[in-house]
Design a protein around this motif. Structure first.
Motif, PDB file in Angstrom:
ATOM      1  N   LEU A  86       0.829  -1.205   0.000  1.00 21.14           N
ATOM      2  CA  LEU A  86       0.000   0.000   0.000  1.00 21.14           C
ATOM      3  C   LEU A  86       0.863   1.256   0.000  1.00 21.14           C
ATOM      4  O   LEU A  86       0.505   2.266  -0.615  1.00 21.14           O
ATOM      5  CB  LEU A  86      -0.933   0.021   1.209  1.00 21.14           C
ATOM      6  N   MET A  87       1.985   1.179   0.669  1.00 24.70           N
ATOM      7  CA  MET A  87       2.882   2.336   0.762  1.00 24.70           C
ATOM      8  C   MET A  87       3.496   2.689  -0.598  1.00 24.70           C
ATOM      9  O   MET A  87       4.034   3.782  -0.772  1.00 24.70           O
ATOM     10  CB  MET A  87       3.987   2.074   1.788  1.00 24.70           C
ATOM     11  N   ASN A  88       3.404   1.775  -1.566  1.00 25.65           N
ATOM     12  CA  ASN A  88       3.951   2.015  -2.901  1.00 25.65           C
ATOM     13  C   ASN A  88       2.948   2.649  -3.857  1.00 25.65           C
ATOM     14  O   ASN A  88       3.298   2.932  -4.999  1.00 25.65           O
ATOM     15  CB  ASN A  88       4.463   0.698  -3.506  1.00 25.65           C
ATOM     16  N   ILE A  89       1.715   2.861  -3.411  1.00 24.85           N
ATOM     17  CA  ILE A  89       0.723   3.511  -4.267  1.00 24.85           C
ATOM     18  C   ILE A  89       0.954   5.020  -4.161  1.00 24.85           C
ATOM     19  O   ILE A  89       0.833   5.591  -3.078  1.00 24.85           O
ATOM     20  CB  ILE A  89      -0.722   3.168  -3.841  1.00 24.85           C
ATOM     21  N   PRO A  90       1.288   5.658  -5.270  1.00 27.24           N
ATOM     22  CA  PRO A  90       1.605   7.090  -5.207  1.00 27.24           C
ATOM     23  C   PRO A  90       0.420   7.952  -4.785  1.00 27.24           C
ATOM     24  O   PRO A  90      -0.737   7.626  -5.060  1.00 27.24           O
ATOM     25  CB  PRO A  90       2.020   7.437  -6.647  1.00 27.24           C
ATOM     26  N   PHE A  91       0.728   9.048  -4.157  1.00 28.05           N
ATOM     27  CA  PHE A  91      -0.252  10.075  -3.793  1.00 28.05           C
ATOM     28  C   PHE A  91      -1.028  10.474  -5.042  1.00 28.05           C
ATOM     29  O   PHE A  91      -0.452  10.698  -6.105  1.00 28.05           O
ATOM     30  CB  PHE A  91       0.499  11.283  -3.216  1.00 28.05           C
ATOM     31  N   GLY A  92      -2.350  10.550  -4.916  1.00 22.92           N
ATOM     32  CA  GLY A  92      -3.178  10.975  -6.033  1.00 22.92           C
ATOM     33  C   GLY A  92      -3.488   9.886  -7.038  1.00 22.92           C
ATOM     34  O   GLY A  92      -4.138  10.143  -8.046  1.00 22.92           O
ATOM     35  N   LYS A  93      -3.043   8.671  -6.784  1.00 22.31           N
ATOM     36  CA  LYS A  93      -3.295   7.536  -7.686  1.00 22.31           C
ATOM     37  C   LYS A  93      -4.103   6.481  -6.943  1.00 22.31           C
ATOM     38  O   LYS A  93      -4.135   6.441  -5.718  1.00 22.31           O
ATOM     39  CB  LYS A  93      -1.977   6.903  -8.151  1.00 22.31           C
ATOM     40  N   THR A  94      -4.756   5.603  -7.704  1.00 25.64           N
ATOM     41  CA  THR A  94      -5.478   4.481  -7.125  1.00 25.64           C
ATOM     42  C   THR A  94      -5.101   3.216  -7.891  1.00 25.64           C
ATOM     43  O   THR A  94      -4.630   3.283  -9.030  1.00 25.64           O
ATOM     44  CB  THR A  94      -7.011   4.668  -7.208  1.00 25.64           C
ATOM     45  N   ILE A  95      -5.320   2.076  -7.242  1.00 27.35           N
ATOM     46  CA  ILE A  95      -5.206   0.785  -7.901  1.00 27.35           C
ATOM     47  C   ILE A  95      -6.421  -0.047  -7.486  1.00 27.35           C
ATOM     48  O   ILE A  95      -7.068   0.255  -6.487  1.00 27.35           O
ATOM     49  CB  ILE A  95      -3.893   0.036  -7.556  1.00 27.35           C
ATOM     50  N   SER A  96      -6.696  -1.087  -8.236  1.00 20.53           N
ATOM     51  CA  SER A  96      -7.805  -1.974  -7.891  1.00 20.53           C
ATOM     52  C   SER A  96      -7.316  -3.050  -6.918  1.00 20.53           C
ATOM     53  O   SER A  96      -6.113  -3.290  -6.787  1.00 20.53           O
ATOM     54  CB  SER A  96      -8.373  -2.631  -9.146  1.00 20.53           C
ATOM     55  N   TYR A  97      -8.274  -3.715  -6.304  1.00 25.07           N
ATOM     56  CA  TYR A  97      -7.926  -4.847  -5.443  1.00 25.07           C
ATOM     57  C   TYR A  97      -7.241  -5.935  -6.263  1.00 25.07           C
ATOM     58  O   TYR A  97      -6.319  -6.589  -5.789  1.00 25.07           O
ATOM     59  CB  TYR A  97      -9.165  -5.393  -4.726  1.00 25.07           C
ATOM     60  N   LEU A  98      -7.680  -6.113  -7.512  1.00 22.36           N
ATOM     61  CA  LEU A  98      -7.039  -7.096  -8.380  1.00 22.36           C
ATOM     62  C   LEU A  98      -5.586  -6.713  -8.645  1.00 22.36           C
ATOM     63  O   LEU A  98      -4.688  -7.556  -8.569  1.00 22.36           O
ATOM     64  CB  LEU A  98      -7.804  -7.233  -9.706  1.00 22.36           C
ATOM     65  N   GLU A  99      -5.351  -5.442  -8.927  1.00 23.36           N
ATOM     66  CA  GLU A  99      -3.969  -4.982  -9.144  1.00 23.36           C
ATOM     67  C   GLU A  99      -3.137  -5.168  -7.879  1.00 23.36           C
ATOM     68  O   GLU A  99      -1.976  -5.564  -7.949  1.00 23.36           O
ATOM     69  CB  GLU A  99      -3.953  -3.520  -9.592  1.00 23.36           C
ATOM     70  N   LEU A 100      -3.722  -4.913  -6.738  1.00 24.61           N
ATOM     71  CA  LEU A 100      -3.008  -5.133  -5.478  1.00 24.61           C
ATOM     72  C   LEU A 100      -2.592  -6.592  -5.355  1.00 24.61           C
ATOM     73  O   LEU A 100      -1.438  -6.891  -5.032  1.00 24.61           O
ATOM     74  CB  LEU A 100      -3.874  -4.706  -4.283  1.00 24.61           C
ATOM     75  N   SER A 101      -3.514  -7.506  -5.631  1.00 21.04           N
ATOM     76  CA  SER A 101      -3.179  -8.929  -5.520  1.00 21.04           C
ATOM     77  C   SER A 101      -2.131  -9.324  -6.558  1.00 21.04           C
ATOM     78  O   SER A 101      -1.250 -10.143  -6.273  1.00 21.04           O
ATOM     79  CB  SER A 101      -4.434  -9.801  -5.636  1.00 21.04           C
ATOM     80  N   ARG A 102      -2.175  -8.729  -7.736  1.00 15.20           N
ATOM     81  CA  ARG A 102      -1.131  -9.000  -8.753  1.00 15.20           C
ATOM     82  C   ARG A 102       0.230  -8.522  -8.253  1.00 15.20           C
ATOM     83  O   ARG A 102       1.234  -9.212  -8.425  1.00 15.20           O
ATOM     84  CB  ARG A 102      -1.472  -8.305 -10.065  1.00 15.20           C
ATOM     85  N   ARG A 103       0.249  -7.338  -7.670  1.00 14.82           N
ATOM     86  CA  ARG A 103       1.515  -6.806  -7.148  1.00 14.82           C
ATOM     87  C   ARG A 103       2.076  -7.682  -6.030  1.00 14.82           C
ATOM     88  O   ARG A 103       3.280  -7.704  -5.806  1.00 14.82           O
ATOM     89  CB  ARG A 103       1.322  -5.377  -6.644  1.00 14.82           C
ATOM     90  N   LEU A 104       1.189  -8.372  -5.349  1.00 12.36           N
ATOM     91  CA  LEU A 104       1.617  -9.281  -4.279  1.00 12.36           C
ATOM     92  C   LEU A 104       2.081 -10.624  -4.837  1.00 12.36           C
ATOM     93  O   LEU A 104       2.565 -11.467  -4.092  1.00 12.36           O
ATOM     94  CB  LEU A 104       0.470  -9.501  -3.284  1.00 12.36           C
ATOM     95  N   GLY A 105       1.905 -10.813  -6.158  1.00 10.84           N
ATOM     96  CA  GLY A 105       2.392 -12.026  -6.800  1.00 10.84           C
ATOM     97  C   GLY A 105       1.366 -13.117  -7.002  1.00 10.84           C
ATOM     98  O   GLY A 105       1.706 -14.199  -7.481  1.00 10.84           O
ATOM     99  N   ASP A 106       0.099 -12.879  -6.650  1.00 11.19           N
ATOM    100  CA  ASP A 106      -0.918 -13.905  -6.804  1.00 11.19           C
ATOM    101  C   ASP A 106      -2.278 -13.263  -7.053  1.00 11.19           C
ATOM    102  O   ASP A 106      -2.972 -12.888  -6.110  1.00 11.19           O
ATOM    103  CB  ASP A 106      -0.986 -14.785  -5.554  1.00 11.19           C
TER     104      ASP A 106
END
Length: 166
Positions: A86-106
């Motif tokens: 979460l700390m890697n999501i830049p200020f003023g930007k959003t990501i989806s829960y799916l993108e979060l899970s992809r970034r986590l590797g699964d």
């Protein structure tokens, strides 16, 4: 180690900020019923409490995009991995829960990632509000969707300037 509790009346409601003289462990949106029975702020606040409050004030005034505070919250290895991401999501930007899970590797861990996101105890500073639904909709926020919308709108205005037609 000395523990502290302090409060800040933010534009999105009363925040309880707690931690120790070494780190911040909580930024919590207070509900009215909680505020009525909340313990008083710690007398003689340590510098960490003052620094956390000042940085939140700067954030709400649009003068801070990145927090510079030591943080600590306990969770499973997976929860900690989510909070770090979460700390890697830049200020003023959003990501989806799916993108979060992809970034986590699964990508299949989408529900687990969402659950871990919801267990974050350090609102705003660990920006769980920057995670939205796959179609851009506002979903799931412990502080309430109105606060999530306010925070995202605030960050967008600060990051991109206030746009008006006139």
């Amino acid at each position: 180690m000395n523990h502290f509790i302090t409060y800040y009346q933010s534009p999105v409601g009363l925040l309880r900020i707690s931690g120790t003289d070494q780190y911040v462990s909580e930024v919590h949106f207070m509900k009215e019923e909680e505020a009525a029975t909340a313990p008083p702020p710690t007398p003689d606040l340590p510098p960490m409490a003052i620094q956390a409050t000042e940085q939140l004030i700067q954030y709400f005034h649009g003068d801070r995009r990145v927090f510079e505070l030591p943080l600590f919250q306990t969770g499973t290895d997976f929860q900690e991995k989510v909070w770090n991401e979460l700390m890697n999501i830049p200020f003023g930007k959003t990501i989806s829960y799916l993108e979060l899970s992809r970034r986590l590797g699964d990508p299949k861990s989408i529900r687990a990632a969402g659950t871990a996101n919801g267990k974050n105890n350090i609102a705003i500073i660990v920006p769980c509000h920057r995670v939205i639904g796959a179609k851009g909709e506002l979903v799931g926020y412990g502080g309430g969707l109105a606060r999530k919308k306010w925070l995202l709108t605030h960050e967008n205005k600060v990051a991109h300037g206030v746009q008006t037609l006139f």
